[in-house]
Design an enzyme around this catalytic site. Structure first.
Site, PDB file in Angstrom:
ATOM      1  CB  SER A   1      81.883  61.219  54.167  1.00 51.88           C
ATOM      2  OG  SER A   1      83.188  60.576  54.107  1.00 51.88           O
TER       3      SER A   1
ATOM      4  CE1 TYR B   1      81.764  64.031  50.284  1.00 52.26           C
ATOM      5  CE2 TYR B   1      83.457  63.030  51.288  1.00 52.26           C
ATOM      6  CZ  TYR B   1      82.322  63.111  51.083  1.00 52.26           C
ATOM      7  OH  TYR B   1      81.698  61.834  51.071  1.00 52.26           O
TER       8      TYR B   1
END
Length: 279
Positions: free
Chosen positions: A134, A147
């Protein structure tokens, strides 16, 4: 073989690969859930649904044995580590340690275990290892400390493995997702978000709660509710990049699908951290 096929990107990818004629092993968190049922209903008999919680070593091994039995000596051409969790988006100070540990357990350790387990099958075919990372793992995005840290670890792992596995002819890729596409692949139920929010609030020390204020803390839920509006509904750029990573003679080491990916990535790479202090 891909993980996280219950919803989002993994679900769409399983359907897309099946429609193109691939033999697909779709790993799901819940083999009896609606996502798995939809795959069985809409896909061909080439697709097999596998119970695969990537944090469960026994399930990873069972999935490996099932796939090994079906592919025999042909090996497995591709493994796509797609399964991931977001966690409740909040300031790093506010997140409970359980959120940090859970993100690392799924987004990093789970992907590593799946990779290590299936590498013998990839070695037979000199196939591809595709890890879905990501932009949050390369750009410091507020409210994504847990995250982002887990995805940064996955990106580094992928870079190292790309070098180490080249001697076997295996080509790993890191899939660095656009910030306007990535959240679309991470879904959760209202009950799951409520549980995470409750855990966050219950673990806040009184002085921290007072420092942030109730209005700010309540605003975290509003941020979460508006998150889908920032997601691109069209997943085709991501699906196309995965397909290229699996089939191209010379796959890229890094993919940035989506119109919003390249610019912020370049900004982060070209400027030191002190640059962001001006904003």
């Amino acid at each position: 073989m891909l993980s996280g096929s219950d919803t989002g990107i993994g679900h769409a990818l399983a359907k897309h690969l099946d429609s193109l004629g691939f033999v697909v092993f779709a790993g799901v968190l819940n083999k009896d859930g609606p996502g798995a049922a939809e795959l069985r209903r809409s896909c061909s008999q080439r697709l097999s649904v596998l119970q695969l919680d990537i944090t469960n070593t026994a399930q990873v091994k069972e999935a490996y044995l099932t796939v090994s039995e079906k592919v025999q000596n042909a090996g497995l051409w591709g493994v796509v580590n797609n399964a991931g969790i977001l966690g409740f988006p909040a300031d790093g100070e506010l997140l409970p340690m359980s959120t940090y540990r859970h993100c690392m357990e799924v987004n990093f350790f789970g992907a590593v275990e799946v990779s290590k387990t299936f590498l013998p099958l990839l070695r037979k075919s000199q196939g591809r290892l595709v890890n879905m990372s990501s932009m949050a793992g390369g750009i410091p995005l507020p409210r994504y400390a847990a995250y982002g840290a887990s995805k940064a670890a996955l990106s580094m792992f992928s870079g190292v493995m790309r070098q180490e596995l080249s001697k076997w002819g295996i080509k790993p890729q890191t899939h660095l997702l656009s910030c306007d596409v990535a959240p679309a692949g991470i879904e959760g139920t209202a009950e799951q978000w409520d549980t995470q929010e409750k855990e966050l609030m219950e673990n806040l020390p009184a002085d921290t709660r007072q420092a942030y204020g109730e209005e700010y803390l309540l605003g975290l839920r509003n941020y979460l509710l508006h998150l889908p509006s920032h997601c691109a509904p069209d997943l085709s750029p991501v699906l196309g990049s995965v397909l290229h990573a699996l089939l191209a003679r010379r796959p890229q080491g890094l993919y940035t699908p989506g119109k919003g990916a390249y610019a912020p990535l370049c900004i982060f790479c070209c400027f030191p951290l002190w640059f962001y202090d001006f904003f």
